[in-house]
Design a protein around this motif. Structure first.
Motif, short mmCIF file in Angstrom:
data_model
loop_
_atom_site.label_atom_id
_atom_site.label_comp_id
_atom_site.label_asym_id
_atom_site.label_seq_id
_atom_site.Cartn_x
_atom_site.Cartn_y
_atom_site.Cartn_z
N CYS A 117 0.83 -1.22 0.00
CA CYS A 117 0.00 0.00 0.00
C CYS A 117 0.85 1.26 0.00
N LEU A 118 1.86 1.30 0.86
CA LEU A 118 2.68 2.50 0.95
C LEU A 118 3.61 2.67 -0.25
N PHE A 119 3.89 1.59 -0.95
CA PHE A 119 4.67 1.68 -2.19
C PHE A 119 3.80 2.19 -3.35
N LEU A 120 2.56 1.71 -3.42
CA LEU A 120 1.68 2.07 -4.53
C LEU A 120 1.03 3.44 -4.39
N ALA A 121 0.83 3.92 -3.16
CA ALA A 121 0.12 5.18 -2.95
C ALA A 121 0.73 6.36 -3.72
N PRO A 122 2.05 6.59 -3.62
CA PRO A 122 2.58 7.72 -4.39
C PRO A 122 2.57 7.49 -5.90
N ILE A 123 2.61 6.24 -6.31
CA ILE A 123 2.53 5.95 -7.75
C ILE A 123 1.16 6.37 -8.28
N PHE A 124 0.10 6.04 -7.53
CA PHE A 124 -1.24 6.45 -7.95
C PHE A 124 -1.37 7.97 -7.96
N ASP A 125 -0.76 8.64 -6.99
CA ASP A 125 -0.82 10.10 -6.97
C ASP A 125 -0.07 10.72 -8.14
N LEU A 126 1.05 10.14 -8.49
CA LEU A 126 1.79 10.64 -9.65
C LEU A 126 1.02 10.41 -10.95
N VAL A 127 0.39 9.24 -11.05
CA VAL A 127 -0.45 8.98 -12.24
C VAL A 127 -1.59 9.99 -12.28
N ALA A 128 -2.20 10.28 -11.13
CA ALA A 128 -3.28 11.26 -11.08
C ALA A 128 -2.80 12.64 -11.49
N HIS A 129 -1.60 12.97 -11.10
CA HIS A 129 -1.05 14.29 -11.44
C HIS A 129 -0.88 14.43 -12.95
N PHE A 130 -0.40 13.39 -13.59
CA PHE A 130 -0.12 13.48 -15.02
C PHE A 130 -1.34 13.21 -15.90
N THR A 131 -2.32 12.46 -15.39
CA THR A 131 -3.50 12.17 -16.20
C THR A 131 -4.68 13.06 -15.86
N ARG A 132 -4.63 13.71 -14.70
CA ARG A 132 -5.70 14.61 -14.22
C ARG A 132 -7.00 13.85 -13.90
N PHE A 133 -6.90 12.54 -13.64
CA PHE A 133 -8.07 11.76 -13.22
C PHE A 133 -8.12 11.72 -11.70
N ASP A 134 -9.18 12.25 -11.14
CA ASP A 134 -9.29 12.40 -9.69
C ASP A 134 -9.38 11.05 -8.97
N TYR A 135 -9.92 10.04 -9.62
CA TYR A 135 -10.06 8.75 -8.92
C TYR A 135 -8.71 8.12 -8.60
N PHE A 136 -7.66 8.48 -9.32
CA PHE A 136 -6.33 8.00 -8.95
C PHE A 136 -5.87 8.63 -7.63
N HIS A 137 -6.23 9.90 -7.41
CA HIS A 137 -5.93 10.55 -6.12
C HIS A 137 -6.69 9.87 -4.99
N LYS A 138 -7.95 9.54 -5.24
CA LYS A 138 -8.76 8.87 -4.21
C LYS A 138 -8.18 7.50 -3.90
N THR A 139 -7.72 6.79 -4.91
CA THR A 139 -7.10 5.49 -4.69
C THR A 139 -5.79 5.64 -3.93
N GLY A 140 -5.00 6.64 -4.30
CA GLY A 140 -3.75 6.91 -3.58
C GLY A 140 -4.00 7.21 -2.11
N MET A 141 -5.03 8.00 -1.84
CA MET A 141 -5.36 8.32 -0.45
C MET A 141 -5.82 7.08 0.31
N THR A 142 -6.63 6.27 -0.32
CA THR A 142 -7.10 5.03 0.32
C THR A 142 -5.93 4.10 0.61
N LEU A 143 -5.01 3.98 -0.33
CA LEU A 143 -3.83 3.14 -0.12
C LEU A 143 -2.95 3.69 1.00
N LEU A 144 -2.78 5.01 1.04
CA LEU A 144 -1.98 5.63 2.08
C LEU A 144 -2.58 5.38 3.46
#
Length: 140
Positions: free
Chosen positions: A14-41
């Motif tokens: 979870c802690l390894f994948l959380a920032p990856i999802f946030d980075l994907v969200a930053h570059f794709t602008r899809f908010d659900y990746f941020h929500k997934t990153g937060m859930t994983l964190l």
């Protein structure tokens, strides 16, 4: 039975994948990746607590292995830093999101903190693997 290996892999992933999802969200602008990153964190941060407790009981047995002390203390120190930093990052994330301030430089600083935490997780996991494969901790 040592349940530390069963519990500890969840926060590692979870802690390894959380920032990856946030980075994907930053570059794709899809908010659900941020929500997934937060859930994983949050999930990863909360499960570091039982992982630490089971690690303490596993360390009691592992201390009997000759020559393991330095690596064991190194693993314990890194894991403690991961525990506290992930909990602080989780609380900060909840605060920023609920106050609608998870944007701009705050998002960037938080993501950098999560990347650092993920690096510490991997370092601690590597040392934990060394305890198992070089010293035989938790194998007998």
């Amino acid at each position: 039975m040592d349940i530390h290996p069963l519990i500890t892999h969840f926060p590692i992933v979870c802690l390894f994948l959380a920032p990856i999802f946030d980075l994907v969200a930053h570059f794709t602008r899809f908010d659900y990746f941020h929500k997934t990153g937060m859930t994983l964190l949050i999930g990863g941060a909360l499960t570091t607590i039982p992982s630490a407790f089971t690690g303490e009981s596993a360390a009691e047995w592992a201390q009997r292995i000759p020559g393991i002390e330095d690596a064991l203390h190194h693993h314990q120190d890194l894991s403690t830093i991961v525990l506290w930093s992930s909990l602080i990052l989780g609380v900060a994330r909840i605060h920023l999101v609920t106050r609608k301030r998870y944007a701009g430089w705050q998002k960037g600083v938080h993501t950098i903190g999560m990347l650092c935490c993920a690096g510490l997780v991997l370092w601690s996991a590597y040392i934990g693997g060394t305890l198992v494969y070089e010293y035989g901790a938790g194998t007998a």
